[in-house]
Design a protein around this motif. Sequence first.
Motif, PDB file in Angstrom:
ATOM      1  N   ILE B 155       0.847  -1.203   0.000  1.00 51.89           N
ATOM      2  CA  ILE B 155       0.000   0.000   0.000  1.00 51.89           C
ATOM      3  C   ILE B 155       0.882   1.254   0.000  1.00 51.89           C
ATOM      4  N   ALA B 156       1.918   1.228   0.831  1.00 51.68           N
ATOM      5  CA  ALA B 156       2.810   2.388   0.929  1.00 51.68           C
ATOM      6  C   ALA B 156       3.481   2.673  -0.418  1.00 51.68           C
ATOM      7  N   SER B 157       3.886   1.614  -1.132  1.00 50.17           N
ATOM      8  CA  SER B 157       4.517   1.794  -2.444  1.00 50.17           C
ATOM      9  C   SER B 157       3.543   2.388  -3.450  1.00 50.17           C
ATOM     10  N   VAL B 158       2.319   1.869  -3.439  1.00 50.03           N
ATOM     11  CA  VAL B 158       1.314   2.379  -4.370  1.00 50.03           C
ATOM     12  C   VAL B 158       1.010   3.837  -4.050  1.00 50.03           C
ATOM     13  N   LYS B 159       0.957   4.150  -2.773  1.00 47.98           N
ATOM     14  CA  LYS B 159       0.713   5.535  -2.359  1.00 47.98           C
ATOM     15  C   LYS B 159       1.781   6.453  -2.960  1.00 47.98           C
ATOM     16  N   GLU B 160       3.003   5.973  -2.909  1.00 48.23           N
ATOM     17  CA  GLU B 160       4.105   6.748  -3.459  1.00 48.23           C
ATOM     18  C   GLU B 160       3.924   6.940  -4.967  1.00 48.23           C
ATOM     19  N   ALA B 161       3.537   5.854  -5.642  1.00 50.03           N
ATOM     20  CA  ALA B 161       3.342   5.903  -7.091  1.00 50.03           C
ATOM     21  C   ALA B 161       2.187   6.835  -7.475  1.00 50.03           C
ATOM     22  N   CYS B 162       1.270   7.044  -6.546  1.00 50.92           N
ATOM     23  CA  CYS B 162       0.093   7.890  -6.803  1.00 50.92           C
ATOM     24  C   CYS B 162       0.468   9.364  -6.962  1.00 50.92           C
ATOM     25  N   GLY B 163       1.565   9.767  -6.337  1.00 50.21           N
ATOM     26  CA  GLY B 163       1.905  11.187  -6.370  1.00 50.21           C
ATOM     27  C   GLY B 163       0.818  12.028  -5.739  1.00 50.21           C
ATOM     28  N   GLN B 164       0.245  12.946  -6.512  1.00 46.66           N
ATOM     29  CA  GLN B 164      -0.798  13.833  -5.989  1.00 46.66           C
ATOM     30  C   GLN B 164      -2.170  13.175  -5.934  1.00 46.66           C
ATOM     31  N   ALA B 165      -2.316  12.078  -6.672  1.00 47.06           N
ATOM     32  CA  ALA B 165      -3.646  11.432  -6.719  1.00 47.06           C
ATOM     33  C   ALA B 165      -4.019  10.850  -5.353  1.00 47.06           C
ATOM     34  N   HIS B 166      -5.316  10.924  -5.056  1.00 49.43           N
ATOM     35  CA  HIS B 166      -5.809  10.348  -3.798  1.00 49.43           C
ATOM     36  C   HIS B 166      -5.822   8.831  -3.898  1.00 49.43           C
ATOM     37  N   LEU B 167      -5.519   8.184  -2.791  1.00 46.20           N
ATOM     38  CA  LEU B 167      -5.514   6.721  -2.803  1.00 46.20           C
ATOM     39  C   LEU B 167      -6.676   6.152  -1.990  1.00 46.20           C
ATOM     40  N   LYS B 168      -7.484   5.320  -2.674  1.00 43.95           N
ATOM     41  CA  LYS B 168      -8.518   4.563  -1.961  1.00 43.95           C
ATOM     42  C   LYS B 168      -8.057   3.118  -1.904  1.00 43.95           C
ATOM     43  N   VAL B 169      -8.094   2.556  -0.721  1.00 47.60           N
ATOM     44  CA  VAL B 169      -7.629   1.175  -0.564  1.00 47.60           C
ATOM     45  C   VAL B 169      -8.830   0.249  -0.375  1.00 47.60           C
ATOM     46  N   ILE B 170      -8.963  -0.663  -1.340  1.00 52.73           N
ATOM     47  CA  ILE B 170     -10.091  -1.607  -1.281  1.00 52.73           C
ATOM     48  C   ILE B 170      -9.687  -2.809  -0.443  1.00 52.73           C
ATOM     49  N   LEU B 171     -10.436  -3.053   0.622  1.00 50.38           N
ATOM     50  CA  LEU B 171     -10.097  -4.169   1.518  1.00 50.38           C
ATOM     51  C   LEU B 171     -10.685  -5.483   1.024  1.00 50.38           C
ATOM     52  N   GLU B 172     -11.663  -5.403   0.163  1.00 50.83           N
ATOM     53  CA  GLU B 172     -12.466  -6.562  -0.282  1.00 50.83           C
ATOM     54  C   GLU B 172     -12.921  -7.383   0.928  1.00 50.83           C
ATOM     55  N   THR B 173     -13.780  -6.745   1.694  1.00 50.19           N
ATOM     56  CA  THR B 173     -14.200  -7.322   2.976  1.00 50.19           C
ATOM     57  C   THR B 173     -14.926  -8.649   2.827  1.00 50.19           C
ATOM     58  N   GLY B 174     -15.502  -8.877   1.639  1.00 49.96           N
ATOM     59  CA  GLY B 174     -16.181 -10.156   1.398  1.00 49.96           C
ATOM     60  C   GLY B 174     -15.229 -11.337   1.438  1.00 49.96           C
ATOM     61  N   GLU B 175     -13.932 -11.074   1.342  1.00 48.97           N
ATOM     62  CA  GLU B 175     -12.949 -12.158   1.406  1.00 48.97           C
ATOM     63  C   GLU B 175     -12.190 -12.176   2.732  1.00 48.97           C
ATOM     64  N   LEU B 176     -12.514 -11.230   3.618  1.00 47.36           N
ATOM     65  CA  LEU B 176     -11.742 -11.150   4.869  1.00 47.36           C
ATOM     66  C   LEU B 176     -12.368 -11.947   6.008  1.00 47.36           C
ATOM     67  N   ASP B 177     -13.575 -12.418   5.800  1.00 44.09           N
ATOM     68  CA  ASP B 177     -14.199 -13.379   6.695  1.00 44.09           C
ATOM     69  C   ASP B 177     -14.743 -12.820   8.014  1.00 44.09           C
ATOM     70  N   THR B 178     -13.946 -12.087   8.787  1.00 46.19           N
ATOM     71  CA  THR B 178     -14.457 -11.631  10.085  1.00 46.19           C
ATOM     72  C   THR B 178     -14.363 -10.112  10.213  1.00 46.19           C
ATOM     73  N   LEU B 179     -15.182  -9.588  11.116  1.00 48.13           N
ATOM     74  CA  LEU B 179     -15.148  -8.149  11.372  1.00 48.13           C
ATOM     75  C   LEU B 179     -13.817  -7.746  11.995  1.00 48.13           C
ATOM     76  N   ASP B 180     -13.244  -8.646  12.788  1.00 44.62           N
ATOM     77  CA  ASP B 180     -11.942  -8.339  13.387  1.00 44.62           C
ATOM     78  C   ASP B 180     -10.879  -8.175  12.292  1.00 44.62           C
ATOM     79  N   ASN B 181     -10.971  -9.014  11.242  1.00 50.34           N
ATOM     80  CA  ASN B 181     -10.044  -8.862  10.117  1.00 50.34           C
ATOM     81  C   ASN B 181     -10.261  -7.546   9.379  1.00 50.34           C
ATOM     82  N   VAL B 182     -11.530  -7.136   9.275  1.00 41.54           N
ATOM     83  CA  VAL B 182     -11.839  -5.865   8.607  1.00 41.54           C
ATOM     84  C   VAL B 182     -11.170  -4.725   9.359  1.00 41.54           C
ATOM     85  N   ARG B 183     -11.247  -4.799  10.678  1.00 41.37           N
ATOM     86  CA  ARG B 183     -10.610  -3.771  11.488  1.00 41.37           C
ATOM     87  C   ARG B 183      -9.093  -3.772  11.276  1.00 41.37           C
ATOM     88  N   LYS B 184      -8.532  -4.968  11.250  1.00 41.73           N
ATOM     89  CA  LYS B 184      -7.086  -5.102  11.100  1.00 41.73           C
ATOM     90  C   LYS B 184      -6.643  -4.539   9.748  1.00 41.73           C
TER      91      LYS B 184
END
Lengths: 488, 298
Positions: B155-184
């Motif tokens: 994520i940090a590398s992609v953020k760097e590559a973004c330059g001025q562009a805003h970065l949205k990070v998709i967690l794909e929560t449907g594959e993370l299984d638990t709410l605790d994982n979503v938090r993590k």
Amino acid sequence: MRNHDTDTTFKASWKYSEAPESTSHVQIKKQYDLYIDGNFVKPVKGKYFDTINPSNDQKIARVAEATAEDVDIAVKAARKAFKSWSNLSGRERGKYVFRIARLFQERAREFAVIESLDGGKPIRESRDIDIPLAANHFFYYAGWADKLLYAFPNRNPKPIGVAGQIIPWNFPLLMAAWKLAPALATGNTVVLKPAETTPLTALKLAELIQQSGLPKGVVNIITGAGETGASIVNHPDVDKIAFTGSTAVGKYIQKATAGTHKKLTLELGGKGANIIFEDAAIDQAVEGIIDAIFFNQGHVCCAGSRLFVQESVADLVIRKLKHRMESLIIGDPLDKNTDIGAINSKKQLETIQNYIAIGLKEGAEIYQPKCELPKKGNWLAPTLFLNVSQSHKIVQEEIFGPVLAIQTFRTIDEVIEKANNTPYGLSAGVWTQKGSRIFHLTQNLNAGVVWANTFNKFDPTSPFGGYKESGFGREGGLHGLKPYLKFE
Amino acid sequence: MLPDLNNLPVYDQTGVNERIQRFCSRSIKTSSKTAGLKLAISMIDLTTLEGKDTKGKVRQLCYKAMHPHDSIKDLPTVAAICVYPSYVSTAKKALQGSDIKVASVSTAFPSGQSSLEAKLTETKFAVEQGADEIDMVISRGQFLAGNYQYVFDEIASVKEACGQAHLKVILETGELDTLDNVRKASEIAMFAGADFIKTSTGKIQPAATMQVTYVMLDAIQDFYLRTGKMIGIKPAGGISTAKIALQYLVILNEVLGEKWMNKNYFRFGASSLVNDILMQLVKTETGMYQSPIYFSKD
């Protein structure tokens, strides 16, 4: 933890427009008489009192005040009906109770609106909790009516006779259902008295019972204040008293029935401990605190009015709790978005205000969210008291309002000792992710009900009742049949 | 630096469900409904992410974004158009003169199954094409295997590559299984430099749910109190009706409040939602529901 000068308020910006529940389908008469022997009859002495809408001080209806003479007539009607009602087969009795349950469900919305009008509780609660639960109690006990021999094998269960039932103002209809359903299913006849500030839904229930075709005299509903209740308690031909209300009145009733043949169950006050451990799902625990103390404006005998938070998470819990309180909507009980309604009566408001004054005098730190309260009616902002101890009066006595006393603890033994250090023993709550700890606490807390990772959940199949000065006898479940039966 | 993930708050699914139910029982009527619906329109990332996308389709979508329904007065435009990198320049040109942003998905969307190098190249390409916002996916396989440092670094590398562009990070929560994982995952993304955290790609079921959104809002609140930095949130996928959109706004309103109630900090990733909102808006004005044929489908 914070290393920036951040604004820690998360104020909501989007105000919801008014969304009042319609009252057009509700019929309330100007005057209600006593329901005795299948008819509405005028009180012997002709006295009436007003019932008031606590959210705006407006009079809703005039209600008959039953005196000792009326109580006598009602008890005689119940006695007369007892013979044939108790001889009816369980299956036939069950049919009547089922019919009441169904009629009740059909008119749920009307009952919900009247409950909120007369008692001040938010429509969200009366619609989603009080009324469905009350209907479920009738359904549940209807099912037991023809199975008593299986519920108590080889013990030949028989009904007791005439039951005098006195119910409180915090859950008027639900408490009527808790009392009526098991009494009818077991073959007893009833004289029921709702509280003087909230008689309307019980009187609407009387209309419904009349329509249901229940034999005359099986259920009699009479209205009045403490004196009317005393007349029921002291009537020589009443066989059983079931009372839900304050510990002070409970003690009076126990004295009055001592040395008589009357059976007694009491469901009295409480000062429930809600205990949050550091490993709990904190955000859900905070929601649990809200449910535990602000449900029904805190007019709940099993309210979690003492909060114990483990020291390591105390700051976090209190920060989140304060934040959550900011988003509570206080106002018109009939508005569907209202979270906290009106205090039930002027008298109760004074009692709560008096306790708040005591808390302040005792040096406790108070917190109330910034909220605008309506000008007319009985209103009180939800209140927290921080930095309190077991010796504070506001920790020891039941306030019966939206006032929470918060203490911290370090060890499990310490919190068990503090939680049990009260004359009451009705409810408790435990918040932890650890199953073994839950069982350890349920075994060591002196409370009739201990909720784990939830609070204020009720079900007709689950017995409810207290220890110590919270009373005795159980309502709900198989246990709830026993107080209405004698065994040979 | 990777935050301490051992002492994160945990969530109780039953309790979260109850809380969501309570949000959903809020009754949104009259003027608050109109205000909410208009706000929702202004927060939409109008999205098309299909293999069969064409330049023509993207241009049509851009016109719709600028003119959702001209017969309604004071109607805001949507917040952004969300497309694949190959259509960024098309969208950018079509949206000229408006303040609608162009968002591009990136990093081997939707699965994220590619090399870091390829992901960075793709991101740079999208930014060069004119993307204002990058919607990246996290490597769920690495996350579930416990390689949190890998996810963080990526994520940090992609953020760097973004330059001025805003970065949205998709967690794909449907594959993370638990709410605790979503938090993590939220925690990792925010500390790695995400401007927004986003629930889903829309390609996996379940996509956005109110439960995971609620947990992410809780994470954002805690992050804000710790660092003073406001992170945005974008539930995406499956939000197709005005009613559901309003319920999301209720949750946002009561958890994070007014500072987050704008398109700088909240977005809906959706395509069919716009027309349902328009239908509701016309209904509140005229008192009647119009047939769907009166609303343009682009």
